[in-house]
Motif scaffolding. Structure first.
Motif, short mmCIF file in Angstrom:
data_model
loop_
_atom_site.label_atom_id
_atom_site.label_comp_id
_atom_site.label_asym_id
_atom_site.label_seq_id
_atom_site.Cartn_x
_atom_site.Cartn_y
_atom_site.Cartn_z
N LEU A 1 0.84 -1.19 0.00
CA LEU A 1 0.00 0.00 0.00
C LEU A 1 0.88 1.24 0.00
CD1 LEU A 1 -2.70 -1.07 2.63
CD2 LEU A 1 -2.88 -1.13 0.13
N LEU A 2 0.77 2.02 -1.07
CA LEU A 2 1.51 3.27 -1.17
C LEU A 2 0.66 4.38 -0.55
CD1 LEU A 2 3.89 4.96 -2.33
CD2 LEU A 2 2.49 5.26 -4.40
N ILE A 3 1.21 5.06 0.45
CA ILE A 3 0.49 6.12 1.15
C ILE A 3 0.82 7.45 0.48
CG2 ILE A 3 0.06 7.24 3.36
CD1 ILE A 3 1.17 4.70 4.72
N VAL A 4 -0.21 8.11 -0.06
CA VAL A 4 -0.03 9.36 -0.79
C VAL A 4 -0.84 10.45 -0.10
CG1 VAL A 4 -0.31 10.56 -2.99
CG2 VAL A 4 0.32 8.14 -2.97
N PRO A 5 -0.21 11.53 0.37
CA PRO A 5 -0.98 12.66 0.91
C PRO A 5 -1.94 13.19 -0.16
CG PRO A 5 1.34 12.88 1.47
CD PRO A 5 1.24 11.74 0.49
N ARG A 6 -3.15 13.49 0.23
CA ARG A 6 -4.18 13.91 -0.73
C ARG A 6 -3.71 15.06 -1.63
NH1 ARG A 6 -9.77 13.37 -0.29
NH2 ARG A 6 -9.30 11.20 0.21
N PRO A 7 -2.98 16.08 -1.12
CA PRO A 7 -2.58 17.19 -2.01
C PRO A 7 -1.47 16.86 -3.00
CG PRO A 7 -2.60 17.86 0.32
CD PRO A 7 -2.63 16.37 0.28
N GLY B 1 -11.25 17.53 20.57
CA GLY B 1 -10.28 18.56 20.24
C GLY B 1 -9.30 18.20 19.15
N PHE B 2 -9.36 16.98 18.63
CA PHE B 2 -8.48 16.60 17.53
C PHE B 2 -8.86 17.38 16.27
CE2 PHE B 2 -7.92 13.00 20.33
CZ PHE B 2 -6.61 12.59 20.12
N ARG B 3 -7.84 17.71 15.46
CA ARG B 3 -8.10 18.40 14.20
C ARG B 3 -7.38 17.66 13.07
NH1 ARG B 3 -3.92 21.59 12.38
NH2 ARG B 3 -2.14 21.80 13.80
N ARG B 4 -7.94 17.76 11.88
CA ARG B 4 -7.36 17.07 10.73
C ARG B 4 -6.14 17.82 10.22
NH1 ARG B 4 -8.04 17.15 5.11
NH2 ARG B 4 -9.58 18.82 5.27
N VAL B 5 -5.03 17.10 10.06
CA VAL B 5 -3.81 17.71 9.53
C VAL B 5 -3.48 17.21 8.13
CG1 VAL B 5 -2.81 18.18 11.80
CG2 VAL B 5 -2.34 15.99 10.69
N GLN B 6 -4.09 16.09 7.73
CA GLN B 6 -3.82 15.54 6.41
C GLN B 6 -4.86 14.47 6.10
OE1 GLN B 6 -2.62 16.11 3.45
NE2 GLN B 6 -0.45 16.01 3.96
N THR B 7 -5.16 14.31 4.83
CA THR B 7 -5.92 13.15 4.36
C THR B 7 -4.98 12.35 3.46
OG1 THR B 7 -8.02 14.33 4.46
CG2 THR B 7 -7.94 12.34 3.10
N GLU B 8 -4.93 11.04 3.69
CA GLU B 8 -3.98 10.19 2.99
C GLU B 8 -4.71 9.08 2.24
OE1 GLU B 8 -0.41 10.89 6.25
OE2 GLU B 8 -1.97 9.40 6.60
#
Length: 283
Positions: free
Chosen positions: A112-118, A269-276
């Motif tokens: 599985l290759l993990i690619v940041p959404r941007p 209180g968690f916030r999203r820092v990235q979608t992968e």
């Protein structure tokens, strides 16, 4: 120049850390580099299978990297990066082609290759290999202790033991749709937690520590005990313990289609820092 590694030296670790800093400064978000695993590989004498690919410039700087992490010997996750100043020169293509060959040589059934959404370049590389999208996750982070909330004295947390194996395996299979493959091995790390409510085991999670950051993984509460505030109570407790012990952040991941869990995490209180995005590389 491409360097397959079976062991990471101190210089290698510094090169990867410096490269990660440059990439995140340019792209934002985060990279899912398992630094606890990298440091363990630095302590290993090497001589085994390839665990990392490092690309260096003529001056010795690390300008490309791919790491391989597997917890069950069957599926491997790949995280890679290329220096922003070196992109467009074919470095990523050479690294990914070499990474696929390493996965074949090591006999993995799935990669599985993990690619940041941007990352448009990362998505292009995955599509070039004909890799379908397998699933996607939000990476979340908590940067301060959560606000105080109700703490139910009937709910207790303790370190899991081998006697909990069957009940925790069933909990995780119900929560994630497949039986865990490395649960027994994780007990040796001492970071697997059994959540009890009125004396019965109703949930579980792992809480590893990686430097200044704590992690919450494999978090599950039995369906019949959901909706009672147990999950929120446990999240607050574990997060507060991390910060009390000197952590500066707590991280976790959640499937993008799991709105219920995402709502729970953000309420604490968690916030999203990235979608992968996880691409299934053809092997």
């Amino acid at each position: 120049m491409l360097h397959p590694r079976t062991h990471l030296t101190a210089d290698d670790l510094r090169a990867v850390a410096d490269l990660e800093e440059r990439v995140v400064a340019h792209d934002g978000g985060r990279l899912k580099i398992e630094w606890d695993s990298l440091r363990a590989r630095s302590a290993d004498p090497g001589g085994g299978p390839t665990t990392d690919l490092l690309w260096t410039a003529p001056d010795g700087r690390g300008v490309g990297y791919v790491g391989f992490d597997s917890w069950d010997g069957r599926t491997v996750e790949l995280v890679g990066m290329v220096d922003p100043a070196e992109r467009g020169r074919g470095t990523g293509t050479v690294l990914l082609d070499a990474a696929v060959q390493v996965c074949r040589d090591r006999g993995f059934a799935q990669a599985l290759l993990i690619v940041p959404r941007p990352s448009e370049a990362g998505h292009r590389l995955a599509r070039r290999l004909g890799a379908p999208l397998e699933h996607s996750e939000h990476a979340l982070r908590l940067d301060a202790p959560p606000a105080a909330g109700d703490e139910d004295p009937r709910t207790t947390l303790r370190t899991a033991t081998a006697e909990d194996l069957d009940v925790l395996a069933d909990l995780l299979a119900d929560a994630f749709g497949h039986p865990p493959t490395h649960l027994a091995a994780s007990f040796a790390e001492g970071d697997t937690v059994a959540v009890e409510h009125e004396g019965a085991v109703v949930g579980t999670l792992r809480r590893p520590r990686d430097g200044a950051s704590g992690g919450i993984y494999g978090f599950a509460v039995a369906p019949m005990f959901q909706g009672r505030g147990i999950g929120r109570d446990v999240l607050r407790r574990v997060s507060r313990e991390f910060f009390a012990d000197g952590a500066t952040s707590v991280r976790l991941e959640v499937a993008v289609d799991n709105d219920r869990a995402l709502g729970l995490y953000t309420s604490v209180g968690f916030r999203r820092v990235q979608t992968e995005d996880y691409y299934d590389l053809p092997l």
